[in-house]
Design a protein around this motif. Sequence first.
Motif, mmCIF file in Angstrom:
data_model
loop_
_atom_site.group_PDB
_atom_site.id
_atom_site.type_symbol
_atom_site.label_atom_id
_atom_site.label_comp_id
_atom_site.label_asym_id
_atom_site.label_seq_id
_atom_site.Cartn_x
_atom_site.Cartn_y
_atom_site.Cartn_z
ATOM 1 N N ARG A 75 0.731 -1.050 0.172
ATOM 2 C CA ARG A 75 -0.036 -0.016 -0.110
ATOM 3 C C ARG A 75 0.836 1.134 0.052
ATOM 4 O O ARG A 75 0.614 2.198 -0.592
ATOM 5 C CB ARG A 75 -0.863 -0.025 1.127
ATOM 6 C CG ARG A 75 -2.065 -1.011 1.003
ATOM 7 C CD ARG A 75 -2.912 -1.000 2.297
ATOM 8 N NE ARG A 75 -2.444 -1.959 3.165
ATOM 9 C CZ ARG A 75 -2.357 -2.984 3.415
ATOM 10 N NH1 ARG A 75 -2.991 -3.848 2.739
ATOM 11 N NH2 ARG A 75 -1.683 -3.696 4.713
ATOM 12 N N LEU A 119 2.068 1.972 -3.575
ATOM 13 C CA LEU A 119 0.869 2.629 -4.177
ATOM 14 C C LEU A 119 0.892 4.235 -4.006
ATOM 15 O O LEU A 119 0.562 4.967 -4.809
ATOM 16 C CB LEU A 119 -0.542 1.857 -3.968
ATOM 17 C CG LEU A 119 -1.618 2.394 -4.678
ATOM 18 C CD1 LEU A 119 -1.340 2.247 -6.268
ATOM 19 C CD2 LEU A 119 -2.887 1.635 -4.209
ATOM 20 N N LYS A 162 3.593 5.952 -5.669
ATOM 21 C CA LYS A 162 3.197 5.946 -7.215
ATOM 22 C C LYS A 162 2.073 7.212 -7.267
ATOM 23 O O LYS A 162 2.211 7.796 -8.316
ATOM 24 C CB LYS A 162 2.402 4.587 -7.904
ATOM 25 C CG LYS A 162 2.459 4.621 -9.180
ATOM 26 C CD LYS A 162 1.699 3.176 -9.684
ATOM 27 C CE LYS A 162 1.397 3.381 -11.203
ATOM 28 N NZ LYS A 162 0.556 2.141 -11.421
ATOM 29 N N ALA A 205 2.073 -5.792 -4.236
ATOM 30 C CA ALA A 205 2.070 -4.677 -4.743
ATOM 31 C C ALA A 205 1.559 -4.741 -6.183
ATOM 32 O O ALA A 205 0.853 -3.790 -6.720
ATOM 33 C CB ALA A 205 3.500 -4.066 -4.664
ATOM 34 N N ALA A 212 0.595 -1.195 -7.797
ATOM 35 C CA ALA A 212 1.556 -0.035 -7.214
ATOM 36 C C ALA A 212 2.646 -0.215 -8.287
ATOM 37 O O ALA A 212 3.533 0.946 -7.899
ATOM 38 C CB ALA A 212 1.555 -0.401 -5.945
#
Length: 359
Positions: free
Chosen positions: A300, A303, A306, A329, A334
């Motif tokens: 997470r 992500l 990103k 991921a 992500a």
Amino acid sequence: MSNHHYKVMVVDDSAVVRQNLSDILAKDPMVEEIITASDPIFAMQKMQIVWPDVIVLDIEMPRMDGISFLKKIMAERPTPVVICSSLTTEGAAVTMEAISAGAVDIIGKPKLNIVGFLEESAETFLQIIRAASQARVGKLASYTSKPAQSHYKQSSLSPLMTTGTTWKLVAIGTSTGGTNALETILTALPPLSPPIAIVQHMPEKFTEQFAKRLNSICQIEVKEAVNGDEIIPGRALIAPGNRHLMVRMSGARFYAEVKEGPVVNRHRPSVDVLFRSVAQHVGQNAIGIIMTGMGDDGARGLLEMKKAGAYTAAQDEASSVVFGMPKEAILLGAAEAVLPLRMMATEILSKAGHSGGRF
């Protein structure tokens, strides 16, 4: 979680440790057989009858030490080995030797009140053993370390480096199998490389020895992070065991923040904690890399990186010892790229080059 049955062998000269670890393992329905041995000689006799899927190995034992036994196993029939070593500086130094010989993970045990400690750490212990049961130790054989070239360490480069940050910051998160994967990447980097912050799941005391070992074989400086450390080009900081590592910015410079804080995703340090701080404070001037390991810590957070404009990559399944964290991921969307381990160092250098002074 593991969905296959596996056999575990516990090799430890302490009857109390053998009994306690056996009791904990017996709680896992996936463990189909528990074999114990008081030293490697007895272990080898038993392994002629039943070869275990995972070996939990003490290092200091009579008749034959754990390292010699580990090397013998890795030469004969590579099998996931988890080192169960005392939480002392001396214990940690020897454990690093075990890691370079092919052990996939470490469980630290205190000198005193070992029974209480094992009961408290039962869940962590089971997670490590489950992860090891899925580890593909054949992957470790291809991670053999190469001696680093001449050592241009930090001191000779610092005047050049502290003139302002124009490199992107690299954040790396990893767990089971990660010690060898990190060694592969960091030994491949030239002296002037981007600033790096790393979370490797590992008990306290061991992270300091791990950093020292990497520092001795890398061209960049590698050290255990201390609160307030500047993260500069040519330096990689590793989160200390049992502490979270975060990145803060001041002007155009990156600094390490080391804190206790609650356990996150059952881990301290947690990859998510590092990645989230990088997403928040560094944003598009960062690169996030998630590598081999059990579970979903970091997925997470990657992500979030990103979404904040950072470049993100995950290690591919073929080169991962345990394809847990990278897989999660990738499933979350992500990771912009999925790469084999051997390409990671080149990717870091190509994506982290001078960012044109965006600050």
